[in-house]
Design a protein around this motif. Structure first.
Motif, PDB file in Angstrom:
ATOM      1  N   LEU A 210      29.912  38.480  35.712  1.00  0.00           N
ATOM      2  CA  LEU A 210      30.582  39.966  34.805  1.00  0.00           C
ATOM      3  C   LEU A 210      32.268  38.827  35.110  1.00  0.00           C
ATOM      4  O   LEU A 210      32.344  38.661  36.079  1.00  0.00           O
ATOM      5  N   PRO A 211      33.130  39.687  34.317  1.00  0.00           N
ATOM      6  CA  PRO A 211      34.248  39.413  34.549  1.00  0.00           C
ATOM      7  C   PRO A 211      35.283  39.567  35.220  1.00  0.00           C
ATOM      8  O   PRO A 211      35.410  40.616  35.392  1.00  0.00           O
ATOM      9  N   ALA A 212      36.279  38.982  36.055  1.00  0.00           N
ATOM     10  CA  ALA A 212      36.226  39.041  37.125  1.00  0.00           C
ATOM     11  C   ALA A 212      38.452  38.128  36.806  1.00  0.00           C
ATOM     12  O   ALA A 212      38.601  37.756  36.039  1.00  0.00           O
ATOM     13  N   LEU A 213      39.277  39.482  37.820  1.00  0.00           N
ATOM     14  CA  LEU A 213      40.443  38.800  37.443  1.00  0.00           C
ATOM     15  C   LEU A 213      40.748  37.425  39.207  1.00  0.00           C
ATOM     16  O   LEU A 213      40.218  38.045  39.742  1.00  0.00           O
ATOM     17  N   GLU A 214      41.873  36.662  38.177  1.00  0.00           N
ATOM     18  CA  GLU A 214      42.568  35.650  38.581  1.00  0.00           C
ATOM     19  C   GLU A 214      42.119  35.946  39.721  1.00  0.00           C
ATOM     20  O   GLU A 214      43.338  36.401  39.916  1.00  0.00           O
ATOM     21  N   TRP A 215      42.640  35.456  41.171  1.00  0.00           N
ATOM     22  CA  TRP A 215      42.769  35.373  42.254  1.00  0.00           C
ATOM     23  C   TRP A 215      44.705  35.598  42.421  1.00  0.00           C
ATOM     24  O   TRP A 215      44.711  36.674  43.063  1.00  0.00           O
ATOM     25  N   GLU A 216      44.995  34.768  41.960  1.00  0.00           N
ATOM     26  CA  GLU A 216      46.836  34.951  41.821  1.00  0.00           C
ATOM     27  C   GLU A 216      47.607  36.491  41.229  1.00  0.00           C
ATOM     28  O   GLU A 216      48.193  36.494  41.558  1.00  0.00           O
ATOM     29  N   ARG A 217      46.114  37.017  40.727  1.00  0.00           N
ATOM     30  CA  ARG A 217      46.731  38.460  40.045  1.00  0.00           C
ATOM     31  C   ARG A 217      46.468  39.427  40.811  1.00  0.00           C
ATOM     32  O   ARG A 217      47.045  40.138  40.090  1.00  0.00           O
ATOM     33  N   ALA A 218      45.952  39.059  41.531  1.00  0.00           N
ATOM     34  CA  ALA A 218      46.156  40.480  42.621  1.00  0.00           C
ATOM     35  C   ALA A 218      46.820  40.733  42.911  1.00  0.00           C
ATOM     36  O   ALA A 218      46.221  42.163  42.935  1.00  0.00           O
ATOM     37  N   PRO A 219      47.916  40.568  43.464  1.00  0.00           N
ATOM     38  CA  PRO A 219      48.931  40.907  43.664  1.00  0.00           C
ATOM     39  C   PRO A 219      49.786  42.028  42.511  1.00  0.00           C
ATOM     40  O   PRO A 219      50.055  43.237  42.870  1.00  0.00           O
ATOM     41  N   ASP A 220      49.848  41.392  40.731  1.00  0.00           N
ATOM     42  CA  ASP A 220      50.416  42.128  40.398  1.00  0.00           C
ATOM     43  C   ASP A 220      49.366  43.129  39.271  1.00  0.00           C
ATOM     44  O   ASP A 220      49.840  44.484  39.650  1.00  0.00           O
ATOM     45  N   LEU A 221      48.034  43.677  40.007  1.00  0.00           N
ATOM     46  CA  LEU A 221      47.400  44.496  40.071  1.00  0.00           C
ATOM     47  C   LEU A 221      47.197  45.373  41.177  1.00  0.00           C
ATOM     48  O   LEU A 221      47.472  46.879  40.755  1.00  0.00           O
ATOM     49  N   THR A 339      37.015  38.603  43.011  1.00  0.00           N
ATOM     50  CA  THR A 339      38.612  37.722  42.728  1.00  0.00           C
ATOM     51  C   THR A 339      38.451  37.774  44.635  1.00  0.00           C
ATOM     52  O   THR A 339      39.124  36.753  44.202  1.00  0.00           O
ATOM     53  N   PHE A 340      38.418  38.021  45.073  1.00  0.00           N
ATOM     54  CA  PHE A 340      38.452  38.245  47.356  1.00  0.00           C
ATOM     55  C   PHE A 340      37.360  36.692  47.047  1.00  0.00           C
ATOM     56  O   PHE A 340      38.096  36.082  48.293  1.00  0.00           O
ATOM     57  N   ARG A 341      36.329  36.941  47.207  1.00  0.00           N
ATOM     58  CA  ARG A 341      35.177  35.448  47.462  1.00  0.00           C
ATOM     59  C   ARG A 341      36.386  34.661  46.653  1.00  0.00           C
ATOM     60  O   ARG A 341      36.410  33.159  47.541  1.00  0.00           O
ATOM     61  N   THR A 342      37.011  34.365  45.690  1.00  0.00           N
ATOM     62  CA  THR A 342      37.384  33.145  45.350  1.00  0.00           C
ATOM     63  C   THR A 342      38.927  32.785  45.642  1.00  0.00           C
ATOM     64  O   THR A 342      38.996  31.512  46.398  1.00  0.00           O
ATOM     65  N   TRP A 343      39.761  34.065  46.441  1.00  0.00           N
ATOM     66  CA  TRP A 343      40.553  33.514  47.167  1.00  0.00           C
ATOM     67  C   TRP A 343      40.341  32.971  48.615  1.00  0.00           C
ATOM     68  O   TRP A 343      40.321  32.485  49.259  1.00  0.00           O
ATOM     69  N   ALA A 344      39.312  33.703  49.153  1.00  0.00           N
ATOM     70  CA  ALA A 344      39.074  33.394  50.393  1.00  0.00           C
ATOM     71  C   ALA A 344      39.189  31.785  50.437  1.00  0.00           C
ATOM     72  O   ALA A 344      38.806  31.093  51.345  1.00  0.00           O
ATOM     73  N   ARG A 345      37.533  31.511  49.820  1.00  0.00           N
ATOM     74  CA  ARG A 345      37.151  29.474  49.464  1.00  0.00           C
ATOM     75  C   ARG A 345      38.821  29.160  49.160  1.00  0.00           C
ATOM     76  O   ARG A 345      39.088  28.326  49.618  1.00  0.00           O
ATOM     77  N   LYS A 346      39.390  29.705  48.083  1.00  0.00           N
ATOM     78  CA  LYS A 346      41.294  28.225  48.646  1.00  0.00           C
ATOM     79  C   LYS A 346      41.896  28.574  49.554  1.00  0.00           C
ATOM     80  O   LYS A 346      42.371  27.687  49.107  1.00  0.00           O
ATOM     81  N   GLN A 347      41.873  29.444  49.860  1.00  0.00           N
ATOM     82  CA  GLN A 347      42.404  28.894  51.634  1.00  0.00           C
ATOM     83  C   GLN A 347      41.884  28.633  52.483  1.00  0.00           C
ATOM     84  O   GLN A 347      42.878  27.192  53.767  1.00  0.00           O
ATOM     85  N   ASP A 388      46.658  42.224  53.630  1.00  0.00           N
ATOM     86  CA  ASP A 388      48.387  40.771  53.456  1.00  0.00           C
ATOM     87  C   ASP A 388      48.908  40.382  51.866  1.00  0.00           C
ATOM     88  O   ASP A 388      49.887  40.775  51.815  1.00  0.00           O
ATOM     89  N   TYR A 389      47.583  39.480  51.592  1.00  0.00           N
ATOM     90  CA  TYR A 389      48.479  39.039  50.466  1.00  0.00           C
ATOM     91  C   TYR A 389      48.349  39.690  49.115  1.00  0.00           C
ATOM     92  O   TYR A 389      49.313  39.056  48.784  1.00  0.00           O
ATOM     93  N   VAL A 390      47.408  40.090  48.630  1.00  0.00           N
ATOM     94  CA  VAL A 390      47.303  41.509  47.941  1.00  0.00           C
ATOM     95  C   VAL A 390      48.424  42.607  48.732  1.00  0.00           C
ATOM     96  O   VAL A 390      49.055  42.442  46.942  1.00  0.00           O
ATOM     97  N   THR A 391      48.133  42.925  49.502  1.00  0.00           N
ATOM     98  CA  THR A 391      50.134  44.539  49.199  1.00  0.00           C
ATOM     99  C   THR A 391      51.036  43.691  49.456  1.00  0.00           C
ATOM    100  O   THR A 391      51.866  44.235  49.969  1.00  0.00           O
ATOM    101  N   GLY A 392      51.686  42.163  50.002  1.00  0.00           N
ATOM    102  CA  GLY A 392      52.268  41.769  50.720  1.00  0.00           C
ATOM    103  C   GLY A 392      53.338  42.239  51.752  1.00  0.00           C
ATOM    104  O   GLY A 392      53.942  41.930  51.865  1.00  0.00           O
TER     105      GLY A 392
END
Length: 403
Positions: A210-221, A339-347, A388-392
Motif C-alpha cells: 500500500l502506498p505510504a507517506l515518507e516518514w520525513e513528511r509526517a510533520p508536514d501532513l 510511515t510510523f514503522r519506518t520512522w521508528a526503525r530509522k531511529q 512529539d516528532y509528528v507534532t513538534g
C-alpha cells in the motif's frame, strides 16, 4: 486421521490412551474397554477436554461434525446452535450414505460454517463471490465424487498467472470444501490438494505494498491537517490515526469504555482487531488531547468517533482515506502505519519487539509462546517520541479553549 477399523482394533493398555483424529478430536480408551470421543479446546493458556459421546453409539462421522459445531459454539459468542440435537437430521448436511450432493450444494454447507468465524462483511461476500465466478460454472453441477484433480486443475489453469492471488485464495477455499466432504465421508481424497508448482508452473510474485507517506513528511501532513477545511470530528479521527498508528477499523469503532485516560491506556477489543486479540495502546499527551476534543463533539455517544446517521454509527473508512489523499493523492490511510514503522526503525533505538507490538503484528508461534508481556511501558516511550516528532511537541488545539 482415524478410521473405523483403527478404532475397533484399539485396545486400552496396548494403544495410546488417546488417539488423535484431527481438528482437536480424540478417541479416549478407557480401562473398562469403552471408547469415548473427546474434544480438546485451548481456552487461553489452558486446555479443556469435552466429552462428546461413546463409540460406536456415536459414529466417527457424527463425532467429527459434533467437534466442528461444539468448537463454533464455545469459541464464537455469536454462534446459534441448531434447533435439533440430532446431527443426522440437520437439513443442510447431505447424508453420506445417500445420493452424493452436488459441489455447489455442499459448498453452501461449508460456507455457512465458515462464516461463523468471520466478522468482515466484505470478506464474507468475497468468499462466495469468487466461488460463483470461477468455480461454480465448471464444477457447480457435478457430484462431489465425480470431481477429480484434473477437473480442479482445469478450473484454475486459465487464471493462475493472470489473477494469481485470487486463484490461490479460491483454490484454498475449494480445498477446504473437499476437506469437509472427506471428513463427512462423501469423498475419500481431496482433489484440490496438490502441488501447484507442478500443476501450473512457477509464478513470479510481485508484492504490491500500500502506498505510504515518507516518514520525513509526517510533520508536514500534521501541519496541513491542522489548517485544512474539514469537519472537526473527521480531523480529530485522522489525527488519532496518525498518533496511534492503528488500523482504521480499530479507531473508528473505539468506545469510551475502552479508554482509561487517567492511566493513559486504550484497550482495543478483540472483535475489532485483525488478529482477534485485545491490544493495549499507551496514550500520548497529543492523543489524549484528541480524546479531550472528542468528548466535546460526541457527548452522550458510546462511540468516540460517532456518526449516528451512518449505518455503522461511526465515521466511515472512506472519509479518512479521502482526507489523507487530499494532502497527497499517492498515499493511503493504512499506509500511515508504514510511515510510523519506518520512522521508528530509522531511529535505531527501539527494540524490534516493541515496534512490532505497537502495530499489533502477529508474532511467530515460538516467540509468542515465550513472550507474555505486551511491553506497554517500552511502547509508551516509543509512542510519545513519535507524537512529539509528528507534532513538534505541541498538543492539538483544544476545542474547549475556542468555545
Amino acid at each position: 486421521m482415524l478410521t473405523v477399523k483403527q478404532i475397533e482394533a484399539a485396545v486400552y493398555g496396548i494403544s495410546s490412551d488417546r488417539l488423535h483424529d484431527g481438528n482437536g478430536l480424540y478417541l479416549r480408551l478407557n480401562k473398562g474397554g469403552s471408547k469415548t470421543f473427546q474434544l480438546r479446546l485451548r481456552m487461553g493458556t489452558a486446555a479443556r477436554w469435552i466429552t462428546l459421546g461413546q463409540f460406536p453409539k456415536l459414529s466417527l462421522r457424527d463425532a467429527r461434525m459434533q467437534a466442528v459445531l461444539k468448537k463454533a459454539e464455545l469459541l464464537d459468542p455469536d454462534y446459534t446452535p441448531p434447533a435439533s440435537d440430532s446431527l443426522s437430521h440437520m437439513p443442510d448436511l447431505p447424508d453420506a450414505s445417500g445420493v452424493q450432493p452436488l459441489f455447489r450444494e455442499f459448498a453452501k454447507v461449508w460456507f455457512d460454517r465458515k462464516r461463523l468465524s468471520l466478522s468482515n462483511g466484505k470478506h464474507i461476500d468475497q468468499i462466495w463471490s469468487t466461488l460463483k465466478t470461477y468455480v461454480f460454472p465448471h464444477l457447480g453441477r457435478m457430484r462431489l465424487d465425480e470431481i477429480k484433480q484434473r477437473h480442479v486443475i482445469a478450473v484454475f489453469d486459465p487464471i493462475w498467472r493472470v489473477k494469481h492471488a485470487t486463484a490461490r485464495h479460491t483454490l484454498g477455499r475449494v480445498s477446504e470444501i473437499f476437506e469437509l466432504a472427506r471428513l463427512l465421508e462423501h469423498v475419500e481424497v481431496n482433489p484440490a490438494d496438490f502441488n501447484t508448482k507442478i500443476a501450473f508452473g512457477h509464478v513470479k510474485k510481485k508484492t504490491k505494498h500500500l502506498p505510504a507517506l515518507e516518514w520525513e513528511r509526517a510533520p508536514d501532513l500534521w501541519t496541513w491537517l491542522l489548517e485544512c477545511d474539514v469537519q472537526e470530528d473527521l480531523r480529530q479521527m485522522v489525527m488519532g490515526l496518525i498518533l496511534s498508528a492503528k488500523r482504521t477499523k480499530e479507531i473508528r469503532f473505539l468506545e469510551w469504555a475502552d479508554l482509561d485516560l487517567k492511566r493513559g491506556i486504550w484497550t482495543s477489543q478483540s472483535e475489532h482487531m485483525k488478529m482477534r486479540r485485545t491490544h493495549r495502546i499507551p496514550v500520548s499527551r497529543q492523543l489524549g488531547g484528541v480524546f479531550s476534543n472528542m468528548e466535546l463533539l460526541t457527548q452522550g455517544s458510546d462511540w468516540v468517533f460517532a456518526r449516528p446517521r451512518n449505518k455503522s454509527g461511526v465515521m466511515s473508512e472512506n472519509a479518512a482515506c479521502i482526507l489523507v489523499q487530499k494532502f497527497d493523492p499517492g498515499i493511503t490511510a493504512h499506509g500511515l502505519r508504514t510511515t510510523f514503522r519506518t520512522w521508528a526503525r530509522k531511529q535505531s533505538k527501539y527494540a524490534h519487539d516493541v515496534m512490532e507490538m505497537a502495530l499489533s503484528h502477529e508474532k511467530d508461534e515460538l516467540v509468542a509462546a515465550y513472550m507474555r508481556d505486551d511491553l506497554l511501558d517500552e511502547r509508551r516511550i516509543l509512542m510519545q517520541d513519535w507524537a512529539d516528532y509528528v507534532t513538534g511537541g505541541a498538543v492539538p488545539p483544544q476545542l474547549i479553549d475556542l468555545v
